[in-house]
Structures are given as structure tokens and as C-alpha cells.
Design a protein around this motif. Structure first.
Motif, mmCIF file in Angstrom:
data_model
loop_
_atom_site.group_PDB
_atom_site.id
_atom_site.type_symbol
_atom_site.label_atom_id
_atom_site.label_comp_id
_atom_site.label_asym_id
_atom_site.label_seq_id
_atom_site.Cartn_x
_atom_site.Cartn_y
_atom_site.Cartn_z
ATOM 1 N N ASP A 120 14.216 -5.172 -2.820
ATOM 2 C CA ASP A 120 13.987 -3.725 -2.958
ATOM 3 C C ASP A 120 14.903 -3.112 -4.020
ATOM 4 O O ASP A 120 14.458 -2.331 -4.864
ATOM 5 N N GLU A 156 16.380 -6.619 1.222
ATOM 6 C CA GLU A 156 17.102 -5.482 0.659
ATOM 7 C C GLU A 156 17.465 -5.726 -0.810
ATOM 8 O O GLU A 156 17.552 -4.787 -1.598
ATOM 9 N N PRO A 199 20.701 0.443 1.872
ATOM 10 C CA PRO A 199 20.221 0.439 0.478
ATOM 11 C C PRO A 199 21.243 0.912 -0.549
ATOM 12 O O PRO A 199 21.349 0.314 -1.625
#
Length: 151
Positions: free
Chosen positions: A63, A60, A123
Motif C-alpha cells: 500500500d 502495508e 500507514p
């Protein structure tokens, strides 16, 4: 007056440290490396590490940083050594306290940013943590620029 931290014979100028070195400290180091280049601090060394490193940077985090234009896929968490910390003008911990991280012989400035661990977060939460880290790194480099101007 604070002097600009540069590499000395003992180690780097700024260390970003957390337990796993798989999230917050990796983001902080990446932003610091970008600022070092953008602001002309070629001699300033940046190091990152953990006291109990994970096997990989959290997905995460990779990303969220990719969304910010920084690729962390090739980074590997690593253990920070007392020798690396000893030569730093600043040791920035991410919310995991300096007591278990910094050796007793270290004489630089410690800052604990008290940030939430992004591991396992959604996110949006990871992006918020990322943005807070970016803001704090920018503020630290503003201080370094002010100190350089005063020298």
C-alpha cells in the motif's frame, strides 16, 4: 577511488537484504531499480532477498509503495544466496545485522541501515520508513554517480 559496481561473473552490484524480504529490502530494491533507470546505470544489477523469506510482501508495504507510484503486488519474497552476495560491491542490510546475512567470503562493502520493520505498523509509520529508504537509496545513487564521474 571507488569504482561503479557493475555485474561481474559472480553476481549483481547491489544487494538489499533483510530477514523476511517482505518489507524494507523490497522497498529499497524497487527504489534502486527506479534510480538505476533514471540515472542511466543500465549495467548495474540490483538483487533483493532474505535469510528466512516470508510468503508474501507485507500488505502495508504494498500500500505504501503504491502511494509512491510503485507496484509491488507481483513481487515474491525470496531467499538470498551466498553466491549472489559474493559478487556484490554493496550489500545493504535493513537493520538485521550483516553477521547472519553475509558470508565470510564476501569482500564488498556492507551497510546496515538500521531501519525499523514496517510489518504491522500503521500507514503513517510505514510511509515514514518508506521515505527514509527512498532517501538512502537516492544518496547511494548519488555516490555511484560521483564515482562514475571520477572514473
Amino acid at each position: 577511488m571507488t569504482s561503479t559496481p557493475n555485474r561481474n561473473e559472480d553476481g549483481p552490484g547491489i544487494a538489499f537484504v533483510c530477514v523476511q524480504n517482505a518489507g524494507r529490502s523490497q522497498m529499497a530494491a524497487a527504489f534502486a531499480e527506479r534510480e538505476r533507470e533514471a540515472r542511466g546505470f543500465e549495467d548495474l544489477e540490483v538483487v533483493t532477498g532474505g535469510t528466512d523469506p516470508a510468503d508474501a510482501v507485507h500488505g502495508e508495504v504494498v500500500d505504501a509503495m503504491r502511494d509512491a507510484g510503485i507496484d509491488l503486488r507481483d513481487r515474491t519474497p525470496r531467499e538470498i544466496t551466498p553466491e549472489e552476495i559474493d559478487g556484490c560491491a554493496y550489500v545493504v542490510t535493513m537493520g538485521c545485522s550483516a553477521e547472519g546475512v553475509c558470508p565470510a567470503t564476501w569482500s564488498g562493502e556492507n551497510r546496515d541501515w538500521g531501519l525499523e520493520d514496517p510489518h504491522g505498523k500503521e500507514p503513517e509509520a510505514v510511509r515514514e520508513i518508506r521515505d527514509e529508504i527512498e532517501s538512502r537509496v537516492n544518496a547511494l545513487f548519488d555516490e555511484l554517480e560521483d564515482a562514475r564521474s571520477a572514473d
